[in-house]
Scaffold this motif. Structure first.
Motif, short mmCIF file in Angstrom:
data_model
loop_
_atom_site.label_atom_id
_atom_site.label_comp_id
_atom_site.label_asym_id
_atom_site.label_seq_id
_atom_site.Cartn_x
_atom_site.Cartn_y
_atom_site.Cartn_z
N PRO A 149 0.84 -1.20 0.00
CA PRO A 149 0.00 0.00 0.00
C PRO A 149 0.87 1.24 0.00
N ARG A 150 0.33 2.34 -0.49
CA ARG A 150 1.17 3.51 -0.70
C ARG A 150 0.48 4.80 -0.25
N THR A 151 1.14 5.52 0.64
CA THR A 151 0.66 6.83 1.07
C THR A 151 1.26 7.90 0.16
N GLN B 294 -7.58 4.46 2.16
CA GLN B 294 -7.42 3.96 3.53
C GLN B 294 -8.75 3.73 4.23
N SER C 161 1.75 12.01 -1.08
CA SER C 161 1.86 13.33 -0.44
C SER C 161 2.08 14.40 -1.50
N ARG D 39 -4.32 1.10 -2.05
CA ARG D 39 -3.95 -0.29 -2.32
C ARG D 39 -4.90 -0.81 -3.38
N THR E 177 -3.88 6.84 1.33
CA THR E 177 -3.11 5.62 1.10
C THR E 177 -3.89 4.71 0.15
N GLY F 14 -1.89 12.53 1.58
CA GLY F 14 -2.19 11.83 2.83
C GLY F 14 -2.98 10.55 2.63
#
Lengths: 344, 344, 344
Positions: free
Chosen positions: B24-26, B133, B28, B105, B103, B101
């Motif tokens: 998973p990737r946050t 998220q 910004s 997946r 996230t 901010g």
């Protein structure tokens, strides 16, 4: 009718005209990180929130040249898409630091026009103002460019040549609210030299060199949403070379000047500047500075230096700027005249 | 036993199988800054928090293609590590904007399988879903790839070819909550052209060109954690060339399309797409758009345009897509069919 | 007197001397995004705030190597500007994760000195400590470099060779507060292999390769404000090649090691390291790992692995490190000995 932007030609400008530039831009810590990746920038005030707070600011601002490039980039589609040459800068002042989260937009007022004697182009002077999301003035400067005419048969407009200051007067420089260098930490900043250590006429050789790559100058220039074709399209010039955005050379040279001017923290004035010769990928850029003037300021512990920052490619010699004919030497890329703030 | 990921082969897929993709990737503001450095992206809604708020959104979202590339990148180790070819896209829809901010997946469901007559490979159709998220659907699309078999002796599975829409119906497009173009500022956005100014069949030549560098496409592709060897390893192909990720060409072309489609702000549907010919570093990419369809929407002041976006390298001519044999012309890199939202 | 930094020479160091390095640095999501663009980094704990929270941390830290490179970069102007060679690392420990918004600064204590028999240079050992804005220790390591003398006539100082541990003892590793791998999601992390699946002596070939570009290693190195001339100035070496910062190779290799060690999430110890041969743009870097040791830890579900990470260019063979003469093989770029945390 074509929907793409043809850009403005000389006859499209008139004195007093105000052009609002498109695409406001919100800046973040991402732009700062890229600035540090693209330039060897190390000034502590722009690297560390803690250092900036110790100098009276709420946090580390974004580099003053990030503000300049962002504002400048917005003007390109309206001012310099059909420009033949970028002729000069004057009366530049930074009014407010820019912080992550700020949104910048800009407009330009036409303050001068003069058709060239060949009737095919003319010089346009504009005063550009960048403002933030609260409408507060962030940076302003005058710039003049030579622009092509579309219709050669049109008569020349009445010539208006603005009177521009040779340099911003020291008392007109705007100091960031709260700035205080009384407890400045020279050790953390990287060098012991303060305002009183620099003498007018002194030359500082910044020693280091950076060899520039295509991917770097294109990323930098795009980051400011400056989309002038000549920087990106290798088929645009007959020689297949991409001309490097002059502002990229300014930022490379300014960052290199850390070595010898590590305490010249904030840029507050732009007195003039010439992109003396084109820069291309593969060039190794070096820089030297001449101290032009010194001034006191009203802020505690803060002095001002007026600097000539010169960027050169191979063959450049510190202190050597022009040949006997008065022209810039062929290895000189940039001659920039600006004011910085430095601890006293 | 080797611990490295060998990827899945054709016989490893079965209808109904759902593969949860790793990492998973946050995201910004850093990813946004890089997007602006890597692509000449200028759409105002994605550049300025202020502009986005004036359009009813809480802030500027990350570019819709950042969401797409991030979700797509996650699928590579599971779907396309042993792929011979990326054959197509369909039924793509963006359901929610992505903000700094968030996230992401993703997972993919196998919805089609068909072994090739040569018995050495087969086509796999997957429906990929990216969620945030909070588990909310962000983007979904169908993609099909040709994948090698590991064991040639295995029998072919029963062929299942999904029925896919030729295009997402306009009424099925998902509009971001609150989106409102009633007070849209065309001047700040950069062009005056609105929904009613575009006609079906119209061709827009986006004029500008970008010469692509190795460092740029590799940085972009890595940024989405897409690690397909062929993009990074110059020793992988016999000719020593690194194949540029097709999504990089999509983003270059979409960004170039600003010039003539500056108000085509949000991507909301992906109807189809073909990577017609490979793109390599050194290619100068240009783009043109054909208006395929128009639709009204329920959001105030918001219209939809269905666009064919075509990217070409040198030799490309706006409007020229296929030869007399029906095949893509050799200079065509991308043929993308998608829906955008634009002020009416 | 020149105002630029000449760097320190061998005779400028004395045992017990503590050098505070300049330019504290605030890190943000921008540095993380660039790390993902420059390296094929995919460890889930550093990619996703959600994944990190599920492991007991408040958010995704910045990559441990971002902390290392930032601290290391600060030392360059004081320690290695006149270095002939970077000889080794020892006793490295990460004490605290670094999060966006943290500000790092560092100092180095001279713990060893030994003049070379030629009288022209000597070896300097320093223990470097990086601290955050609260003064908390973040990372520390010992490094030794060979440094030129300025004045060859000066007598040699008394030789002091520090006793350094061959490896950090497992019980001395510092575990992040709250770290808990009890509910670790192997599917989201990308691989099923846990602590018990790795055996001492096992070799993992990480398979993937990355061809390195000039623009990439220079951006990376500048991002850490490491301005050693040899990495940036193509005119500095006689062969016109820019030497790639050894830390760049460390990060490339560590990122490649995801394929086979996806669950080796956190770096907590640096036992030793050698930059065996120089790396240049155009090299295709591959990596392999040997499992050197295993240890339990006090944190729930958390084990430690001691790993040898080897980076190679073309010609490298997994498991092949040294020739019959005991010297590194010519294709070996890096031999790094470090501790990681991995779910049990």
């Amino acid at each position: 009718m074509a929907k793409t932007n043809p850009g403005r030609f000389f006859e499209d400008y008139s004195i007093g005209q105000v052009i609002a530039h498109a695409v406001p831009r919100t800046l973040s810590g991402g732009e700062r990180a890229l600035y540090h990746a693209l330039y060897p920038a190390r000034h502590a005030l722009y690297s560390s929130d803690e250092f900036a707070r110790a100098c009276g600011l709420p946090a580390a601002p974004l580099d003053d040249l990030i503000a300049f490039h962002t504002v400048f980039g917005k003007t390109v589609p309206d001012i310099s898409l059909n420009a033949v040459a970028n002729l000069g800068y004057a009366e530049g002042r930074w009014h407010l630091p820019v912080y992550p989260g700020d949104t910048l937009r800009s407009d330009s007022e036409v303050i001068g026009l003069k058709q060239n004697s060949n009737g095919k182009s003319g010089v346009v002077w504009v005063r550009t103002r960048g403002v933030n999301q609260r409408g507060e003035l962030v940076v302003e400067y005058v710039r003049w460019v030579m622009v092509r005419k579309r219709n050669m048969d049109l008569p020349a407009p009445e010539a208006t040549i603005p009177e521009l200051a040779g340099a911003v007067a020291a008392q007109d420089l705007v100091l960031p609210e709260g700035l205080d260098f009384s407890d400045y930490d020279f050790s953390l900043a990287g060098e012991p030299h303060r305002w009183s250590d620099y003498e007018v006429g002194e030359i500082v050789d910044h020693v280091d060199g950076v060899t520039v790559e295509e991917a770097e100058h294109m990323q930098a220039t795009r980051l400011w949403q400056n989309t002038a074709k000549v920087h990106f399209d290798a088929t645009f010039r007959e020689d297949g070379r991409r001309l490097i955005y002059g502002g990229h050379v300014i930022s490379v040279a300014r960052a290199l000047s850390f070595n010898g001017l590590a305490n010249a923290q904030m840029i507050v004035g732009l007195n003039g500047g010439a992109h003396a010769n084109p820069c291309f990928a593969g060039d190794t850029v070096r820089a030297w500075t001449e101290i032009l003037d010194k001034a006191e300021t009203a802020a505690p512990g803060v002095g001002a230096l007026r600097l000539r920052l010169v960027a050169c490619k191979a063959g450049g010699i510190p202190g050597m700027l022009r040949g006997e004919d008065g022209k810039y030497l062929p290895h000189v890329l940039l001659d920039l005249d600006y004011w910085v703030l430095i601890p006293r």
